[in-house]
Design an enzyme around this catalytic site. Structure first.
Site, PDB file in Angstrom:
ATOM      1  N   TYR A  94       0.832  -1.208   0.000  1.00  0.00           N
ATOM      2  CA  TYR A  94       0.000   0.000   0.000  1.00  0.00           C
ATOM      3  C   TYR A  94       0.860   1.249   0.000  1.00  0.00           C
ATOM      4  CZ  TYR A  94       1.036   1.012   4.930  1.00  0.00           C
ATOM      5  OH  TYR A  94       1.669   1.330   6.102  1.00  0.00           O
ATOM      6  N   LYS A 148       6.624  -1.983   1.995  1.00  0.00           N
ATOM      7  CA  LYS A 148       5.427  -1.366   2.585  1.00  0.00           C
ATOM      8  C   LYS A 148       4.254  -2.340   2.458  1.00  0.00           C
ATOM      9  CE  LYS A 148       3.340   3.214   3.068  1.00  0.00           C
ATOM     10  NZ  LYS A 148       3.734   3.424   4.454  1.00  0.00           N
ATOM     11  N   GLU A 165      12.300   2.897  14.459  1.00  0.00           N
ATOM     12  CA  GLU A 165      11.317   3.875  13.994  1.00  0.00           C
ATOM     13  C   GLU A 165      10.065   3.773  14.851  1.00  0.00           C
ATOM     14  OE1 GLU A 165      10.344   2.902   9.942  1.00  0.00           O
ATOM     15  OE2 GLU A 165       9.968   0.800  10.393  1.00  0.00           O
ATOM     16  N   LEU A 196      11.218   1.551   7.268  1.00  0.00           N
ATOM     17  CA  LEU A 196      10.612   1.929   5.997  1.00  0.00           C
ATOM     18  C   LEU A 196      11.358   3.125   5.428  1.00  0.00           C
ATOM     19  CD1 LEU A 196       8.229   1.557   3.981  1.00  0.00           C
ATOM     20  CD2 LEU A 196       7.061   3.354   5.257  1.00  0.00           C
TER      21      LEU A 196
END
Length: 283
Positions: free
Chosen positions: A34, A149, A181, A205
């Site tokens: 996505y 992702k 993160e 990411l």
């Protein structure tokens, strides 16, 4: 409020009529990818970068896109135009599709499902940006491919829920002793005017906003170091913030109940907030 319009497998349909196969692999295996694109004043920000990342994620997962990326971008722009929204997000999802019995192996002839929806943007509350966010640290138990992702986000959702239940705004993943993160955003901290963040790779990411902010920092003459750092090192940071498509640049003032620096948003964070706001508005 009018019913949202959805782009689904080449057609624009009302939200209530948008359906997918009950055995879609996105539903059964989280076998999909996505993107979320932010729209400012009717203009998508970093649209090419988001769709390029979608293409990279698809290649890594060996997931065939149902149409060339340029056609998908055109569909996203048409969806935005039909929505009439000026401040929005465009959500894009592609799965390996359905129509075959459940099987862990990839189908020999996949029929990918692609859908997009444009919704009114919900930026961070002004009071949160003013006072800064609080985070808690949680073990990073995710898979080793965080740079893809994927829609398989259970552990991200669990971390976010744990943060909310602890009275915090978000969670900060820690792998071993190394900070990676946040649950749905990249993380940066400042020591003596120097900006540090975990380097790109399989543990984080590759954020679009992350890259824009690092570019802005370098343009402003702020030293940037991309290297891992530990929770212990973080305890000595002067400032911290998270970055993301919907988060933008959000100050972090408390981690695990302890203040970051002065306990207030710092000057480097505020400067990058202003620069990012100017960049996304085309100023």
């Amino acid at each position: 409020m009018s019913e949202p319009l959805v782009y689904l497998n080449g057609r624009f349909v009302p939200h209530s009529e948008a359906t997918v196969h009950v055995e879609d692999r996105g539903l059964l295996f989280a076998d999909g990818i996505y993107e979320v694109v932010r729209v400012y004043g009717g203009r998508p920000f970093a649209l090419d970068e988001h769709f390029h990342r979608l293409e990279r994620s698809a290649a890594y997962m060996r997931l065939p896109l149902p149409a060339p990326v340029d056609e998908l971008k055109t569909a996203a722009l048409e969806l935005l135009s039909r929505s009439g929204l000026q401040e929005a997000t465009i959500y894009v999802q592609v799965t390996r599709g359905g129509g075959v019995p459940r099987n862990h192996a990839f189908p020999k002839e996949p029929r990918p499902t692609v859908f997009m929806i444009a919704r009114e943007a919900r930026p961070p509350a002004p009071e949160l940006k003013e006072r800064g966010a609080s985070l808690i640290t949680v073990p990073d138990r995710r898979w080793h491919l965080c740079h893809v992702k994927s829609i398989g986000l259970f552990l991200n959702c669990l971390a976010k829920q744990e943060a909310l239940e602890a009275g915090a705004d978000d969670a900060l993943f820690v792998r071993g002793a190394v900070v990676t993160e946040a649950s749905s955003a990249n993380f940066m901290a400042v020591w003596g005017g120097e900006l540090r963040t975990h380097p790109e790779g399989e543990w984080i990411l590759s954020g679009i906003t992350r890259q824009v902010v690092l570019t802005l920092a370098r343009e402003a003459g702020i030293p940037v170091v991309e290297r891992p750092f530990t929770v212990e090192e973080l305890s000595l940071a002067d400032e911290a913030f998270i970055t993301g498509t919907t988060t933008e640049v959000l100050p972090v003032v408390r981690i695990d109940g302890r203040p970051v620096g002065s306990g207030r948003p710092g000057p480097v964070t505020r400067r990058l907030e202003e620069m990012y706001a100017a960049r996304v508005r085309g100023r």
